[in-house]
Write a protein that holds these residues in place. Structure first.
Motif, PDB file in Angstrom:
ATOM      1  N   PRO A 127       0.875  -1.282   0.002  1.00  0.00           N
ATOM      2  CA  PRO A 127       0.041  -0.009   0.061  1.00  0.00           C
ATOM      3  C   PRO A 127       0.719   1.111   0.075  1.00  0.00           C
ATOM      4  O   PRO A 127       1.947   1.056   0.220  1.00  0.00           O
ATOM      5  CB  PRO A 127      -0.747  -0.028   1.244  1.00  0.00           C
ATOM      6  N   LYS A 128       0.313   2.397  -0.224  1.00  0.00           N
ATOM      7  CA  LYS A 128       1.087   3.545  -0.554  1.00  0.00           C
ATOM      8  C   LYS A 128       1.372   4.169   0.985  1.00  0.00           C
ATOM      9  O   LYS A 128       2.416   4.722   1.280  1.00  0.00           O
ATOM     10  CB  LYS A 128       0.219   4.821  -0.974  1.00  0.00           C
ATOM     11  N   ASN A 129       0.489   3.812   1.965  1.00  0.00           N
ATOM     12  CA  ASN A 129       0.904   3.998   3.502  1.00  0.00           C
ATOM     13  C   ASN A 129       2.158   3.752   3.718  1.00  0.00           C
ATOM     14  O   ASN A 129       2.320   2.329   3.828  1.00  0.00           O
ATOM     15  CB  ASN A 129      -0.270   3.714   4.363  1.00  0.00           C
ATOM     16  N   TYR A 141      -6.777 -11.374   3.763  1.00  0.00           N
ATOM     17  CA  TYR A 141      -5.144 -11.498   3.601  1.00  0.00           C
ATOM     18  C   TYR A 141      -4.645 -11.253   4.657  1.00  0.00           C
ATOM     19  O   TYR A 141      -5.113 -10.777   5.892  1.00  0.00           O
ATOM     20  CB  TYR A 141      -4.755 -11.003   2.363  1.00  0.00           C
ATOM     21  N   CYS A 142      -3.032 -11.307   4.833  1.00  0.00           N
ATOM     22  CA  CYS A 142      -2.163 -11.134   5.819  1.00  0.00           C
ATOM     23  C   CYS A 142      -2.483  -9.470   6.623  1.00  0.00           C
ATOM     24  O   CYS A 142      -2.568  -9.499   7.672  1.00  0.00           O
ATOM     25  CB  CYS A 142      -0.646 -10.990   5.335  1.00  0.00           C
ATOM     26  N   PHE A 143      -2.567  -8.709   5.511  1.00  0.00           N
ATOM     27  CA  PHE A 143      -2.735  -7.411   6.011  1.00  0.00           C
ATOM     28  C   PHE A 143      -4.098  -6.627   5.386  1.00  0.00           C
ATOM     29  O   PHE A 143      -4.004  -6.268   4.186  1.00  0.00           O
ATOM     30  CB  PHE A 143      -1.610  -6.473   5.914  1.00  0.00           C
ATOM     31  N   GLY A 144      -5.268  -6.702   5.814  1.00  0.00           N
ATOM     32  CA  GLY A 144      -6.695  -6.160   5.416  1.00  0.00           C
ATOM     33  C   GLY A 144      -7.015  -7.325   4.250  1.00  0.00           C
ATOM     34  O   GLY A 144      -6.681  -8.478   4.291  1.00  0.00           O
ATOM     35  N   ASP A 145      -7.654  -6.363   3.232  1.00  0.00           N
ATOM     36  CA  ASP A 145      -8.299  -7.313   2.118  1.00  0.00           C
ATOM     37  C   ASP A 145      -7.552  -7.384   1.023  1.00  0.00           C
ATOM     38  O   ASP A 145      -8.181  -7.710  -0.121  1.00  0.00           O
ATOM     39  CB  ASP A 145      -9.481  -7.006   2.371  1.00  0.00           C
ATOM     40  N   ASN A 146      -6.493  -6.853   0.691  1.00  0.00           N
ATOM     41  CA  ASN A 146      -5.619  -6.778  -0.446  1.00  0.00           C
ATOM     42  C   ASN A 146      -4.301  -7.966  -0.342  1.00  0.00           C
ATOM     43  O   ASN A 146      -3.695  -7.786   0.671  1.00  0.00           O
ATOM     44  CB  ASN A 146      -4.985  -5.449  -0.770  1.00  0.00           C
ATOM     45  N   ILE A 147      -4.042  -8.425  -1.480  1.00  0.00           N
ATOM     46  CA  ILE A 147      -2.779  -9.419  -1.409  1.00  0.00           C
ATOM     47  C   ILE A 147      -1.701  -8.393  -1.254  1.00  0.00           C
ATOM     48  O   ILE A 147      -1.511  -7.549  -2.210  1.00  0.00           O
ATOM     49  CB  ILE A 147      -2.950 -10.337  -2.686  1.00  0.00           C
ATOM     50  N   LYS A 160      -2.326 -24.731  15.656  1.00  0.00           N
ATOM     51  CA  LYS A 160      -1.921 -23.460  16.643  1.00  0.00           C
ATOM     52  C   LYS A 160      -2.160 -22.158  16.018  1.00  0.00           C
ATOM     53  O   LYS A 160      -1.861 -21.203  16.539  1.00  0.00           O
ATOM     54  CB  LYS A 160      -0.523 -23.749  17.211  1.00  0.00           C
ATOM     55  N   PHE A 161      -2.214 -22.094  14.502  1.00  0.00           N
ATOM     56  CA  PHE A 161      -2.146 -21.147  13.601  1.00  0.00           C
ATOM     57  C   PHE A 161      -3.227 -20.907  12.878  1.00  0.00           C
ATOM     58  O   PHE A 161      -3.295 -20.854  11.763  1.00  0.00           O
ATOM     59  CB  PHE A 161      -0.912 -21.315  13.107  1.00  0.00           C
ATOM     60  N   PRO A 162      -4.299 -20.684  13.506  1.00  0.00           N
ATOM     61  CA  PRO A 162      -5.902 -20.491  12.736  1.00  0.00           C
ATOM     62  C   PRO A 162      -5.709 -19.533  11.699  1.00  0.00           C
ATOM     63  O   PRO A 162      -6.182 -19.467  10.815  1.00  0.00           O
ATOM     64  CB  PRO A 162      -6.619 -20.370  13.748  1.00  0.00           C
ATOM     65  N   ASN A 163      -5.104 -18.232  12.192  1.00  0.00           N
ATOM     66  CA  ASN A 163      -5.092 -17.187  11.192  1.00  0.00           C
ATOM     67  C   ASN A 163      -4.200 -17.501   9.978  1.00  0.00           C
ATOM     68  O   ASN A 163      -4.556 -17.050   8.995  1.00  0.00           O
ATOM     69  CB  ASN A 163      -4.776 -15.882  11.971  1.00  0.00           C
ATOM     70  N   ILE A 164      -2.949 -17.887  10.172  1.00  0.00           N
ATOM     71  CA  ILE A 164      -2.129 -18.404   9.271  1.00  0.00           C
ATOM     72  C   ILE A 164      -2.749 -19.398   8.116  1.00  0.00           C
ATOM     73  O   ILE A 164      -3.058 -19.254   7.010  1.00  0.00           O
ATOM     74  CB  ILE A 164      -0.725 -18.906   9.566  1.00  0.00           C
ATOM     75  N   CYS A 165      -3.501 -20.334   8.668  1.00  0.00           N
ATOM     76  CA  CYS A 165      -4.072 -21.311   7.961  1.00  0.00           C
ATOM     77  C   CYS A 165      -5.346 -20.653   6.891  1.00  0.00           C
ATOM     78  O   CYS A 165      -5.403 -21.030   5.678  1.00  0.00           O
ATOM     79  CB  CYS A 165      -4.768 -22.417   8.703  1.00  0.00           C
ATOM     80  N   ARG A 166      -5.999 -19.557   7.651  1.00  0.00           N
ATOM     81  CA  ARG A 166      -7.133 -19.038   7.120  1.00  0.00           C
ATOM     82  C   ARG A 166      -6.822 -18.217   5.807  1.00  0.00           C
ATOM     83  O   ARG A 166      -7.147 -18.163   4.624  1.00  0.00           O
ATOM     84  CB  ARG A 166      -7.857 -18.295   8.235  1.00  0.00           C
ATOM     85  N   VAL A 167      -5.740 -17.369   6.144  1.00  0.00           N
ATOM     86  CA  VAL A 167      -5.033 -16.520   5.058  1.00  0.00           C
ATOM     87  C   VAL A 167      -4.610 -17.308   4.061  1.00  0.00           C
ATOM     88  O   VAL A 167      -4.847 -16.826   2.680  1.00  0.00           O
ATOM     89  CB  VAL A 167      -4.081 -15.691   5.651  1.00  0.00           C
ATOM     90  N   ALA A 168      -3.910 -18.292   4.117  1.00  0.00           N
ATOM     91  CA  ALA A 168      -3.220 -19.200   3.221  1.00  0.00           C
ATOM     92  C   ALA A 168      -4.379 -19.913   2.358  1.00  0.00           C
ATOM     93  O   ALA A 168      -4.107 -19.876   1.221  1.00  0.00           O
ATOM     94  CB  ALA A 168      -2.416 -20.279   3.896  1.00  0.00           C
ATOM     95  N   GLU A 169      -5.336 -20.314   3.044  1.00  0.00           N
ATOM     96  CA  GLU A 169      -6.481 -21.022   2.243  1.00  0.00           C
ATOM     97  C   GLU A 169      -7.108 -19.873   1.194  1.00  0.00           C
ATOM     98  O   GLU A 169      -7.333 -20.133  -0.050  1.00  0.00           O
ATOM     99  CB  GLU A 169      -7.505 -21.193   3.138  1.00  0.00           C
ATOM    100  N   ASN A 170      -7.388 -18.818   1.637  1.00  0.00           N
ATOM    101  CA  ASN A 170      -7.904 -17.621   0.870  1.00  0.00           C
ATOM    102  C   ASN A 170      -6.719 -17.176  -0.204  1.00  0.00           C
ATOM    103  O   ASN A 170      -7.447 -17.216  -1.369  1.00  0.00           O
ATOM    104  CB  ASN A 170      -7.859 -16.226   1.691  1.00  0.00           C
TER     105      ASN A 170
END
Lengths: 213, 213
Positions: free
Chosen positions: A85-87, A154-160, A183-193
């Motif tokens: 992102p630009k920020n 995705y990892c940071f918000g909704d953009n890849i 133990k890493f539900p967020n990592i698994c979820r993001v990777a699946e997306n």
């Protein structure tokens, strides 16, 4: 453009994702990392890349190594599908997560490091697994914490972003080496997306021409 | 700005160099990596940095980790003394060299990796030296080749860049661990040139308040 890589190299995998995300056409040139002691050590390759590592990008008369340098070069040259992102604060947090993979997990588990442990310190196959699980676990604990705070689809918000580009190949390796990912539900979820996106599907190791079953 | 670091951490050393090059004022907050099992593992620190590693930059309400992400954030925010040229090919080659240090040499030789080898695979002190010399040698061979092609007074031409910021702390470590540097004349020459610059002198481990003799 020519991308020298290896189907199972997660550094090459990162560059493939970035190139597919940006819709770039490229020729994949396989460098077999294991056969005959490793094609990455042969003169034909080391003349392009003095580190004896993949990937290498050849873009007309430009030859570049190091996956993150390659991806950010492509992002400078083809900014239309931006990976940051630009920020500048968000950009730095994304880069830090990408480097948590690229500096803290991946290099320590790299093929040549494991080969050195086996050849010089008499490690067994089971020790190699203990070693790689240890560093993946340690890195994923830190990353899971960041995803709890910052992730969306995705990892940071909704953009890849670059964070996803680096995380997904490491998650692929974790599954390959049977790491307990519960133990890493967020990592698994993001990777699946990510893995539902055509750029990530096209970049999967098993979808490369040099993939061996 | 507050920089959490440790005098001998080469990742913290990189950030100090960049901040001094840019003429930024900052408070150094020492995190002792060895005392009492390591202050980087205490809650007061891990709340700032989930990786249990130094450095961490706190810039008002912004908290950042990973040295390269921190330096590039500072470069975005304070571009007046640029650490990369505008030319995207030169920028990518400089970044690749910086990553040759930050991804290939430094993480494998990091304190926690050496501690793990000793604690889990019964390595001796002499094995640790063999290990660290191996990875420094391998990395420096690749970097020396790049400097032969591209160096001037510094790693890439006659301006200080990110490549110098990452290389000099690694060379410092190489001397500390008595690596034979005679095979790397360009690396030695560039590091000597850097080490005459006030920003590099101010950043030297022994010039930090927490330095222990």
């Amino acid at each position: 453009m020519k991308l020298y890589g290896y189907w199972r190299s997660s550094a090459a995998y990162r560059v493939r994702i970035a190139m597919h995300l940006k819709g770039l056409t490229f020729e994949s040139i396989p460098v077999h990392l294991v056969k005959e002691g490793g094609e990455q050590h042969k003169d034909a390759y080391t003349e392009l890349n003095s580190t004896h590592l993949v990937p290498t990008l050849v873009d007309e008369d430009v030859t570049l190594h190091q996956s993150i340098a390659i991806i950010e070069y492509l992002d400078d040259k083809y900014p239309s599908v931006a990976i940051y992102p630009k920020n500048i604060v968000a950009k730095a947090k994304i880069k830090a997560l990408a480097l948590d993979v690229a500096c803290e997990i991946h290099p320590v588990n790299n093929l040549r490091v494991q080969q050195y442990l086996v050849n010089n310190f008499s490690l067994q196959e089971s020790d190699k697994l203990t070693w790689s699980h240890h560093w993946m676990n340690l890195g994923f604990v830190a990353i899971e914490h960041q995803l709890k705070l910052n992730s969306g689809e995705y990892c940071f918000g909704d953009n890849i972003t670059m964070a996803d580009i680096c995380l997904v190949p490491q998650v692929y390796n974790a599954y390959r080496f049977n790491l307990d990912m519960s133990k890493f539900p967020n990592i698994c979820r993001v990777a699946e997306n990510c893995n539902r996106h055509p750029a990530f599907i096209a970049s999967l190791p098993e979808n490369q021409a040099d993939a061996q079953n």
